[in-house]
Design an enzyme around this catalytic site. Structure first.
Site, PDB file in Angstrom:
ATOM      1  N   GLU A 190       0.848  -1.202   0.000  1.00 26.68           N
ATOM      2  CA  GLU A 190       0.000   0.000   0.000  1.00 26.68           C
ATOM      3  C   GLU A 190       0.878   1.245   0.000  1.00 26.68           C
ATOM      4  O   GLU A 190       2.101   1.181   0.107  1.00 26.68           O
ATOM      5  CB  GLU A 190      -0.891   0.021   1.247  1.00 26.68           C
ATOM      6  CG  GLU A 190      -2.388  -0.160   0.996  1.00 26.68           C
ATOM      7  CD  GLU A 190      -3.061   1.019   0.303  1.00 26.68           C
ATOM      8  OE1 GLU A 190      -2.362   1.973  -0.098  1.00 26.68           O
ATOM      9  OE2 GLU A 190      -4.284   0.989   0.179  1.00 26.68           O
ATOM     10  N   ARG A 244      -6.648   0.397  12.649  1.00 29.44           N
ATOM     11  CA  ARG A 244      -5.298   0.711  12.195  1.00 29.44           C
ATOM     12  C   ARG A 244      -5.371   1.850  11.187  1.00 29.44           C
ATOM     13  O   ARG A 244      -6.443   2.147  10.634  1.00 29.44           O
ATOM     14  CB  ARG A 244      -4.615  -0.509  11.575  1.00 29.44           C
ATOM     15  CG  ARG A 244      -5.260  -1.036  10.288  1.00 29.44           C
ATOM     16  CD  ARG A 244      -4.385  -2.100   9.651  1.00 29.44           C
ATOM     17  NE  ARG A 244      -4.983  -2.735   8.491  1.00 29.44           N
ATOM     18  CZ  ARG A 244      -4.960  -2.244   7.257  1.00 29.44           C
ATOM     19  NH1 ARG A 244      -4.393  -1.069   7.023  1.00 29.44           N
ATOM     20  NH2 ARG A 244      -5.515  -2.899   6.260  1.00 29.44           N
ATOM     21  N   ASN A 256      -4.494   3.482   7.505  1.00 32.24           N
ATOM     22  CA  ASN A 256      -4.533   2.782   6.222  1.00 32.24           C
ATOM     23  C   ASN A 256      -3.947   3.540   5.047  1.00 32.24           C
ATOM     24  O   ASN A 256      -3.222   2.958   4.261  1.00 32.24           O
ATOM     25  CB  ASN A 256      -5.981   2.402   5.885  1.00 32.24           C
ATOM     26  CG  ASN A 256      -6.070   1.463   4.705  1.00 32.24           C
ATOM     27  OD1 ASN A 256      -5.324   0.490   4.639  1.00 32.24           O
ATOM     28  ND2 ASN A 256      -6.967   1.744   3.767  1.00 32.24           N
ATOM     29  N   GLU A 273     -11.988  -5.457   9.186  1.00 33.44           N
ATOM     30  CA  GLU A 273     -12.726  -5.089   7.970  1.00 33.44           C
ATOM     31  C   GLU A 273     -14.216  -5.355   8.100  1.00 33.44           C
ATOM     32  O   GLU A 273     -14.867  -5.836   7.169  1.00 33.44           O
ATOM     33  CB  GLU A 273     -12.135  -5.809   6.743  1.00 33.44           C
ATOM     34  CG  GLU A 273     -10.652  -5.522   6.539  1.00 33.44           C
ATOM     35  CD  GLU A 273     -10.051  -6.211   5.329  1.00 33.44           C
ATOM     36  OE1 GLU A 273     -10.818  -6.855   4.578  1.00 33.44           O
ATOM     37  OE2 GLU A 273      -8.828  -6.108   5.132  1.00 33.44           O
ATOM     38  N   ASN A 292     -10.287   4.723   2.405  1.00 35.94           N
ATOM     39  CA  ASN A 292      -9.123   4.792   1.521  1.00 35.94           C
ATOM     40  C   ASN A 292      -8.977   6.209   1.007  1.00 35.94           C
ATOM     41  O   ASN A 292      -9.934   6.976   0.971  1.00 35.94           O
ATOM     42  CB  ASN A 292      -9.223   3.788   0.373  1.00 35.94           C
ATOM     43  CG  ASN A 292      -8.427   2.531   0.653  1.00 35.94           C
ATOM     44  OD1 ASN A 292      -7.208   2.551   0.709  1.00 35.94           O
ATOM     45  ND2 ASN A 292      -9.135   1.421   0.879  1.00 35.94           N
ATOM     46  N   ASP A 320     -10.220   1.114  -4.109  1.00 36.24           N
ATOM     47  CA  ASP A 320      -9.160   1.164  -3.103  1.00 36.24           C
ATOM     48  C   ASP A 320      -8.538   2.559  -3.146  1.00 36.24           C
ATOM     49  O   ASP A 320      -9.262   3.553  -3.210  1.00 36.24           O
ATOM     50  CB  ASP A 320      -8.150   0.042  -3.356  1.00 36.24           C
ATOM     51  CG  ASP A 320      -7.491  -0.460  -2.079  1.00 36.24           C
ATOM     52  OD1 ASP A 320      -6.948   0.378  -1.337  1.00 36.24           O
ATOM     53  OD2 ASP A 320      -7.495  -1.676  -1.816  1.00 36.24           O
TER      54      ASP A 320
END
Length: 290
Positions: A18, A101, A103, A122, A148, A197
């Site tokens: 990522e 967390r 991201n 999730e 995202n 995403d």
């Protein structure tokens, strides 16, 4: 608009790459492996590759004007120094949510950090987009399970953020003081086409979106019209970044954590770093002003 097929430039086979970002001060791409807890640096000119261990799941690293990087760890924001590999805590935006967390993130023209949190499982709607200026950390969006982005338009007036499980990309007016107003639906992606995403904007203000379980990336006009789809040989594309001296090389992070053994055989390049070139360049990044 893509001038060649995406190709793997670093074979990592990682569970979840990522946060790619081109760092002009050292002409390299930086990105992370969230589940593997690594920070990676790739120099396309020399082929140089470096990696650092992170003390927790790490969603992004972005350069700071004061030197080093701000990192998004599961335990909060930290100052990352590649010289010695250290991570010094800055602030935990959600000390009462250990199941969340960090991201994804970006920096606006004023040097403020915008980043998202998410439920690590999730499932629960506990993730938000935050704004951090080095002192105050402000929750700026309604909660969803997986945030995202965000991404910011070249003129700095529009912020895009993604509700991945909801399949939606929203656009907000971004005021000079960092306030978000006039939130609207920018694009909706059918679940059969994958999950939206990480987003990023190019110099024409178009929004590129990686598709998780969608085998590609999409480019949308500023009005939300689908302009182009770039197909990949892997199913999960997590985020794109523009790099190289002319910002016309697109780097893409991908994932393999969703694949079983048979899936890994079908997708041997899953979890690699990819690149392809485009005609319309990206926008030079801004360093965080703290």
């Amino acid at each position: 608009m893509a001038t060649n097929e995406p190709r793997s430039v670093w074979s990592l086979g990682a569970p979840l790459l990522e946060g790619p970002v081109w760092v002009a001060r050292d002409n390299a791409l930086w990105f992370v492996d969230i589940k593997g807890r690594f920070v990676h640096r790739y120099d396309p000119a020399s082929g140089g590759r470096q990696s650092w261990d992170a003390p927790a799941q790490v969603g992004f690293v972005l350069p700071m004007r004061s030197g080093g990087f701000v990192a998004g760890l599961q335990t909060g924001l930290a100052r990352f120094d590649p010289a010695d590999g250290s991570f010094a805590p800055l602030i935990d935006p959600e000390p009462d949510m250990p199941g969340n967390r960090l991201n994804d993130a970006t920096v606006d023209a004023a040097g403020r950090l915008w980043f998202g949190t998410m439920d690590d499982a999730e499932a629960a709607a506990t993730g938000r987009i935050y704004r951090y200026d080095g002192k105050d950390c402000v929750a700026s969006t309604a909660p969803v399970s997986i945030t995202n982005g965000p991404a910011i338009s070249p003129d700095g007036r529009t912020l895009y953020h993604v509700d991945t499980l909801g399949g939606t990309i929203h656009a907000c007016a971004l005021a000079a003081d960092g306030t978000l107003t006039d939130t609207r639906l920018f694009a909706q992606i059918d679940r059969a086409d994958g999950y939206p995403d990480g987003p990023v904007c190019d110099a024409e203000g178009c929004v590129w979106i990686g598709l998780y379980n969608g085998w590609g990336a999409r480019r949308y006009s500023p009005a939300g019209e689908l302009l182009e789809t770039v197909r990949f040989p892997v199913s999960a594309i997590t985020k794109l970044a523009f790099g190289g001296p002319d910002l016309r090389t697109v780097f893409a992070t991908t994932a393999a954590k969703h694949l079983d053994a048979a899936g890994r055989e079908r997708e041997p390049l899953a979890g690699d770093l990819f690149s392809f070139t485009v005609d319309v360049p990206g926008v030079a990044g801004v360093e965080a002003a703290f």
